[in-house]
Scaffold this motif. Structure first.
Motif, mmCIF file in Angstrom:
data_model
loop_
_atom_site.group_PDB
_atom_site.id
_atom_site.type_symbol
_atom_site.label_atom_id
_atom_site.label_comp_id
_atom_site.label_asym_id
_atom_site.label_seq_id
_atom_site.Cartn_x
_atom_site.Cartn_y
_atom_site.Cartn_z
ATOM 1 N N VAL A 158 44.062 -75.440 1.429
ATOM 2 C CA VAL A 158 43.576 -74.503 1.015
ATOM 3 C C VAL A 158 42.351 -75.089 -0.496
ATOM 4 O O VAL A 158 40.730 -75.121 0.175
ATOM 5 N N GLN A 159 42.694 -75.829 -0.764
ATOM 6 C CA GLN A 159 41.876 -76.700 -1.861
ATOM 7 C C GLN A 159 41.163 -78.065 -1.103
ATOM 8 O O GLN A 159 40.193 -78.333 -1.737
ATOM 9 N N VAL A 160 41.778 -78.615 0.028
ATOM 10 C CA VAL A 160 41.305 -79.410 1.017
ATOM 11 C C VAL A 160 40.247 -78.925 1.078
ATOM 12 O O VAL A 160 39.130 -79.585 0.949
ATOM 13 N N LEU A 161 40.453 -77.702 1.790
ATOM 14 C CA LEU A 161 39.339 -77.234 2.467
ATOM 15 C C LEU A 161 38.119 -76.960 1.582
ATOM 16 O O LEU A 161 36.470 -76.955 2.264
ATOM 17 N N LEU A 162 38.061 -76.093 0.773
ATOM 18 C CA LEU A 162 36.953 -76.085 -0.039
ATOM 19 C C LEU A 162 36.729 -77.016 -0.631
ATOM 20 O O LEU A 162 35.712 -76.968 -0.892
ATOM 21 N N LEU A 163 37.459 -77.945 -1.097
ATOM 22 C CA LEU A 163 36.800 -79.724 -1.395
ATOM 23 C C LEU A 163 36.541 -80.142 -0.466
ATOM 24 O O LEU A 163 34.441 -80.381 -1.335
ATOM 25 N N ILE B 125 29.923 -80.976 2.078
ATOM 26 C CA ILE B 125 29.536 -80.365 2.368
ATOM 27 C C ILE B 125 27.384 -79.869 2.142
ATOM 28 O O ILE B 125 26.935 -80.870 2.088
ATOM 29 N N ARG B 126 28.193 -79.164 1.316
ATOM 30 C CA ARG B 126 27.066 -78.361 0.903
ATOM 31 C C ARG B 126 25.844 -79.262 -0.413
ATOM 32 O O ARG B 126 25.017 -79.179 -0.478
ATOM 33 N N ALA B 127 26.899 -79.834 -1.491
ATOM 34 C CA ALA B 127 26.683 -81.159 -2.218
ATOM 35 C C ALA B 127 25.783 -82.381 -1.596
ATOM 36 O O ALA B 127 24.710 -82.717 -1.996
ATOM 37 N N LYS B 128 26.156 -82.269 -0.358
ATOM 38 C CA LYS B 128 25.442 -83.387 0.508
ATOM 39 C C LYS B 128 23.820 -82.497 1.288
ATOM 40 O O LYS B 128 22.951 -83.403 1.009
#
Length: 205
Positions: free
Chosen positions: A7-12, A17-20
């Motif tokens: 879950v943490q990996v998916l959130l990261l 993606i949002r940051a990019k």
């Protein structure tokens, strides 16, 4: 534990993606503002060049102490007063110079109350660029070329960005406009971020 890690990996990944996407949007906004300001300042250089060359009063009237240098600040200030409602005018500048082939500022006008100081700028990249290349292409105007250099003024130390173009009527002359370019110097960035402007060869301007 494994589930939590996934879950943490998916959130990261989602955050990356949002940051990019946000950075791409911000980059596009900076590029559009930069291109628009280059266009407007270049058009202003063209208009001011025509203004000085078509001025009904003899240029000699503005000669400074028989030096062969000319202060046209009053002409430029009057032009802006007379055209203050014209949207195409570019107000974000403080001085304009006409430079001969030796790098000497021969004609100069500024919006400040102080008198212009004339100097030799032959060592500046914005002057030399037209002797080594055609300069950069003005966005949307493939026939037009300009030079650009961030500098500290040789006369007062102020930081500004110089935009230059060839004088089409006087061979070897260059015209410049000095501006605290809002698209570059007044950009609001998220904490921890910065940016630079580079040419097609990756050189930072």
């Amino acid at each position: 534990i494994i589930t939590i890690i996934i879950v943490q990996v998916l959130l990261l990944m989602a955050a990356d993606i949002r940051a990019k996407q946000n950075l791409e949007t911000l980059s596009g906004q900076i590029e559009n503002s930069f291109n628009a300001e280059i266009n407007k300042s270049y058009r202003q250089l063209e208009q001011l060049d025509t203004l000085i060359k078509n001025n009904p009063l003899s240029l000699e009237f503005y000669e400074v102490n028989n030096t062969g240098k000319y202060d046209v600040s009053d002409i430029i200030k009057k032009y802006y007063r007379d055209h203050k409602d014209k949207d195409s005018l570019y107000y974000n500048f403080n001085r304009v110079s006409w430079i001969n082939s030796d790098g000497e500022q021969v004609i100069k006008g500024q919006t400040e109350t102080s008198k212009p100081v004339f100097t030799n700028v032959s060592s500046r990249s914005y002057f030399q660029v037209f002797y080594h290349s055609e300069g950069y292409t003005v966005p949307g105007r493939p026939e037009a070329r300009f030079g650009l250099e961030p500098v500290n003024s040789l006369t007062n130390g102020d930081f500004s960005i110089i935009i230059s173009k060839k004088d089409q009527q006087k061979k070897g002359w260059v015209i410049t406009i000095s501006t605290p370019m809002y698209a570059v110097l007044k950009t609001i960035m998220p904490p921890g971020f910065g940016f630079c402007i580079a040419d097609d060869e990756g050189r930072v301007l």
